[in-house]
Design an enzyme around this catalytic site. Sequence first.
Site, PDB file in Angstrom:
ATOM      1  N   PHE A  93       0.645  -1.147   0.067  1.00 17.32           N
ATOM      2  CA  PHE A  93      -0.014  -0.127   0.070  1.00 17.32           C
ATOM      3  C   PHE A  93       0.853   1.135  -0.067  1.00 17.32           C
ATOM      4  CE2 PHE A  93       0.993  -1.147   4.323  1.00 17.32           C
ATOM      5  CZ  PHE A  93       1.091   0.085   5.024  1.00 17.32           C
ATOM      6  N   CYS A  94       0.314   2.409  -0.476  1.00 17.61           N
ATOM      7  CA  CYS A  94       0.906   3.643  -0.582  1.00 17.61           C
ATOM      8  C   CYS A  94      -0.296   4.521  -0.399  1.00 17.61           C
ATOM      9  CB  CYS A  94       1.682   3.900  -1.638  1.00 17.61           C
ATOM     10  SG  CYS A  94       0.921   3.626  -3.360  1.00 17.61           S
ATOM     11  N   THR A  95       0.146   5.926  -0.463  1.00 16.53           N
ATOM     12  CA  THR A  95      -0.773   6.921  -0.366  1.00 16.53           C
ATOM     13  C   THR A  95      -1.957   7.070  -1.397  1.00 16.53           C
ATOM     14  OG1 THR A  95       0.960   8.368   0.470  1.00 16.53           O
ATOM     15  CG2 THR A  95      -1.112   9.660  -0.206  1.00 16.53           C
ATOM     16  N   GLY A  97      -1.745   5.221  -4.607  1.00 16.36           N
ATOM     17  CA  GLY A  97      -1.399   3.793  -5.422  1.00 16.36           C
ATOM     18  C   GLY A  97      -0.740   3.904  -6.490  1.00 16.36           C
ATOM     19  N   ILE A 122      -4.033   4.499   0.613  1.00 17.89           N
ATOM     20  CA  ILE A 122      -4.640   4.818   1.935  1.00 17.89           C
ATOM     21  C   ILE A 122      -5.716   6.014   1.875  1.00 17.89           C
ATOM     22  CG2 ILE A 122      -3.869   5.886   3.894  1.00 17.89           C
ATOM     23  CD1 ILE A 122      -1.125   4.807   3.152  1.00 17.89           C
TER      24      ILE A 122
END
Length: 191
Positions: A93-95, A97, A122
């Site tokens: 996961f990241c901020t 995508g 996220i």
Amino acid sequence: MFNTPPLLFLCITLWFNMLTENILEREGKHVSPEDWNEFIKNEDVALIDIRKPFEHQIGSFQGAINPNVNSFREFKGYFDNLIKKNNKKLAIFCTGGIRCEKASEYLKEKGFEEVYQLKGGILNYINSVEEKNSLWNGECFVFDKRVSVKHKSIQGSYTICYACRMPINDEDKKCLFLIWICKKINFDFDK
């Protein structure tokens, strides 16, 4: 038309094009925010935070691994070592995508097929999942003047250090100076 110097506009355009190169053609395996909690609770899933260490420190999912790397070049080394010793599915996961798409593509090229990413990142998760059901702890760093957000994209408590440009929290703001400076920039005015 634009209220920016032409060279700045050209640089930003080139940077954006390099960042998003082929991103629309990539199709990783996405897990919706509604299904994310159950997916990452599985014993055969390793949860990896693709973001930088300072972003992870502000907030992350319960049990997430922080690779503690600052660039994608460093991620490649981390992933190369991980592939050799990992037999679990990866949940990344990241901020928003984009970094996950890049990481997912790299892992596919290396032969790692069981890579899943949080759809929309996220930000999508904290706007879709009720806080009482959320496995997210803390705030999410964002790349705009808000600096960080909480669930439902409510303004977070972080601001930017004027000296090092890193996020600082309320504890760091307890300062007698007129500007907020983080603990890493340690001025000794008694000397």
